[in-house]
Design a protein around this motif. Sequence first.
Motif, PDB file in Angstrom:
ATOM      1  N   VAL A  86      -4.945  -2.067  16.791  1.00  0.00           N
ATOM      2  CA  VAL A  86      -5.881  -1.646  15.895  1.00  0.00           C
ATOM      3  C   VAL A  86      -5.701  -0.216  15.728  1.00  0.00           C
ATOM      4  N   VAL A  87      -5.520   0.621  16.540  1.00  0.00           N
ATOM      5  CA  VAL A  87      -5.676   2.094  16.337  1.00  0.00           C
ATOM      6  C   VAL A  87      -4.474   2.478  15.559  1.00  0.00           C
ATOM      7  N   ARG A  88      -3.277   1.879  15.600  1.00  0.00           N
ATOM      8  CA  ARG A  88      -2.228   2.325  14.910  1.00  0.00           C
ATOM      9  C   ARG A  88      -2.465   1.810  13.466  1.00  0.00           C
ATOM     10  N   LEU A  89      -3.026   0.579  13.239  1.00  0.00           N
ATOM     11  CA  LEU A  89      -3.357   0.149  11.851  1.00  0.00           C
ATOM     12  C   LEU A  89      -4.301   1.003  11.192  1.00  0.00           C
ATOM     13  N   VAL A  90      -5.289   1.386  12.162  1.00  0.00           N
ATOM     14  CA  VAL A  90      -6.403   2.580  11.298  1.00  0.00           C
ATOM     15  C   VAL A  90      -5.588   3.859  11.051  1.00  0.00           C
ATOM     16  N   GLU A  91      -4.802   4.152  11.953  1.00  0.00           N
ATOM     17  CA  GLU A  91      -4.042   5.410  11.674  1.00  0.00           C
ATOM     18  C   GLU A  91      -3.095   5.181  10.184  1.00  0.00           C
ATOM     19  N   LEU A  92      -2.412   4.071  10.046  1.00  0.00           N
ATOM     20  CA  LEU A  92      -1.710   3.990   8.902  1.00  0.00           C
ATOM     21  C   LEU A  92      -2.480   3.833   7.559  1.00  0.00           C
ATOM     22  N   CYS A  93      -3.718   3.278   7.737  1.00  0.00           N
ATOM     23  CA  CYS A  93      -4.707   3.043   6.533  1.00  0.00           C
ATOM     24  C   CYS A  93      -5.277   4.542   6.398  1.00  0.00           C
ATOM     25  N   VAL A  94      -5.792   5.009   7.197  1.00  0.00           N
ATOM     26  CA  VAL A  94      -6.341   6.650   6.948  1.00  0.00           C
ATOM     27  C   VAL A  94      -5.103   7.527   6.311  1.00  0.00           C
ATOM     28  N   ALA A  95      -3.803   7.269   6.768  1.00  0.00           N
ATOM     29  CA  ALA A  95      -2.816   8.198   6.414  1.00  0.00           C
ATOM     30  C   ALA A  95      -2.758   7.789   4.689  1.00  0.00           C
ATOM     31  N   MET A  96      -2.945   6.490   4.410  1.00  0.00           N
ATOM     32  CA  MET A  96      -2.609   6.098   2.914  1.00  0.00           C
ATOM     33  C   MET A  96      -3.955   6.306   2.107  1.00  0.00           C
ATOM     34  N   ASP A  97      -5.059   6.643   2.910  1.00  0.00           N
ATOM     35  CA  ASP A  97      -6.279   6.725   2.133  1.00  0.00           C
ATOM     36  C   ASP A  97      -6.872   5.382   1.797  1.00  0.00           C
ATOM     37  N   GLU A  98      -6.850   4.621   2.716  1.00  0.00           N
ATOM     38  CA  GLU A  98      -7.345   2.915   2.717  1.00  0.00           C
ATOM     39  C   GLU A  98      -8.174   2.867   3.512  1.00  0.00           C
ATOM     40  N   LEU A  99      -9.434   2.125   3.252  1.00  0.00           N
ATOM     41  CA  LEU A  99     -10.567   1.647   4.589  1.00  0.00           C
ATOM     42  C   LEU A  99      -9.612   0.648   5.140  1.00  0.00           C
ATOM     43  N   PRO A 100      -9.602   0.497   6.580  1.00  0.00           N
ATOM     44  CA  PRO A 100      -8.830  -0.503   7.396  1.00  0.00           C
ATOM     45  C   PRO A 100      -9.691  -1.822   7.032  1.00  0.00           C
ATOM     46  N   GLN A 101     -10.965  -1.967   6.764  1.00  0.00           N
ATOM     47  CA  GLN A 101     -11.495  -3.139   6.462  1.00  0.00           C
ATOM     48  C   GLN A 101     -11.217  -3.494   4.981  1.00  0.00           C
ATOM     49  N   ASP A 102     -11.136  -2.756   4.256  1.00  0.00           N
ATOM     50  CA  ASP A 102     -10.503  -3.178   2.802  1.00  0.00           C
ATOM     51  C   ASP A 102      -8.931  -3.702   2.958  1.00  0.00           C
ATOM     52  N   LEU A 103      -7.887  -3.287   3.640  1.00  0.00           N
ATOM     53  CA  LEU A 103      -6.736  -3.790   3.914  1.00  0.00           C
ATOM     54  C   LEU A 103      -6.895  -5.136   4.485  1.00  0.00           C
ATOM     55  N   LEU A 104      -7.645  -5.198   5.428  1.00  0.00           N
ATOM     56  CA  LEU A 104      -7.738  -6.474   6.110  1.00  0.00           C
ATOM     57  C   LEU A 104      -8.490  -7.562   5.349  1.00  0.00           C
ATOM     58  N   LEU A 127       0.779  -0.979  -0.019  1.00  0.00           N
ATOM     59  CA  LEU A 127       0.089  -0.241  -0.050  1.00  0.00           C
ATOM     60  C   LEU A 127       0.949   1.180  -0.121  1.00  0.00           C
ATOM     61  N   ARG A 128       1.642   1.219   0.798  1.00  0.00           N
ATOM     62  CA  ARG A 128       2.742   2.275   0.999  1.00  0.00           C
ATOM     63  C   ARG A 128       3.524   2.511  -0.389  1.00  0.00           C
ATOM     64  N   ARG A 129       3.849   1.614  -0.875  1.00  0.00           N
ATOM     65  CA  ARG A 129       4.515   1.563  -2.236  1.00  0.00           C
ATOM     66  C   ARG A 129       3.688   1.979  -3.523  1.00  0.00           C
ATOM     67  N   SER A 130       2.650   1.584  -3.227  1.00  0.00           N
ATOM     68  CA  SER A 130       1.683   2.173  -4.333  1.00  0.00           C
ATOM     69  C   SER A 130       1.486   3.779  -4.204  1.00  0.00           C
ATOM     70  N   ARG A 131       1.563   4.245  -3.254  1.00  0.00           N
ATOM     71  CA  ARG A 131       1.525   5.569  -3.114  1.00  0.00           C
ATOM     72  C   ARG A 131       2.866   6.467  -3.638  1.00  0.00           C
ATOM     73  N   GLY A 132       3.751   5.538  -3.591  1.00  0.00           N
ATOM     74  CA  GLY A 132       4.930   5.997  -4.194  1.00  0.00           C
ATOM     75  C   GLY A 132       5.645   6.579  -3.181  1.00  0.00           C
ATOM     76  N   TRP A 133       5.514   6.339  -1.683  1.00  0.00           N
ATOM     77  CA  TRP A 133       6.086   6.851  -0.719  1.00  0.00           C
ATOM     78  C   TRP A 133       7.326   5.880  -0.047  1.00  0.00           C
ATOM     79  N   THR A 134       8.240   6.584   0.615  1.00  0.00           N
ATOM     80  CA  THR A 134       9.088   5.964   1.585  1.00  0.00           C
ATOM     81  C   THR A 134       8.541   5.918   2.812  1.00  0.00           C
ATOM     82  N   ARG A 135       8.993   5.149   3.598  1.00  0.00           N
ATOM     83  CA  ARG A 135       8.551   4.996   4.957  1.00  0.00           C
ATOM     84  C   ARG A 135       8.762   6.396   5.809  1.00  0.00           C
ATOM     85  N   LYS A 136       9.691   7.466   5.216  1.00  0.00           N
ATOM     86  CA  LYS A 136       9.846   8.782   5.777  1.00  0.00           C
ATOM     87  C   LYS A 136       8.800   9.500   5.448  1.00  0.00           C
ATOM     88  N   GLU A 137       8.309   9.368   4.387  1.00  0.00           N
ATOM     89  CA  GLU A 137       7.232  10.123   3.655  1.00  0.00           C
ATOM     90  C   GLU A 137       5.853   9.682   4.440  1.00  0.00           C
TER      91      GLU A 137
END
Length: 155
Positions: free
Chosen positions: A55-73, A19-29
């Motif tokens: 779970v909260v951290r996972l949601v935070e990561l998903c929100v940052a990458m514009d992905e619904l957590p339920q879709d990732l799961l 997901l991060r790579r599909s956004r073209g982001w590094t971990r820093k970004e």
Amino acid sequence: MLIDAEEYQRILGDELRKLRRSRGWTRKELNQHLQSEISLQTLATYELGTRQCSVVRLVELCVAMDELPQDLLAKVHRRVFVDEPGRVRVDLRKVVADASADLLPLRRWAEDRLRQAGEHGGEVALDLPALERMAELCGLPTVDLIARLRRYASR
């Protein structure tokens, strides 16, 4: 059904990395888009599946990458629980019940897994590398072992 926590975590990390790579982001970004501060090392361990993610951290990561957590799961769930090419879902109780001499190494492994699982079931999904190793231990061609294991399908 057995849930292989290590496999689940590894696949979750793999999906986060994709997901991060599909956004073209590094971990820093990615870190710059997060609500809270997370070290780059922590992000790396999430992606490698070597550290559990709340779970909260996972949601935070998903929100940052514009992905619904339920879709990732759902993606993770499909990879872990749905047969994919090269994966065979097996009921270990059926393997243990097979008295064939050539399956003795596999039967011993299945018995051990069932002891570890206790009452939580006896179903596993085996990937191709595991199938190849088991076939080698049993002295069988991999395709023959796969054909036999399909008889023990849990579904």
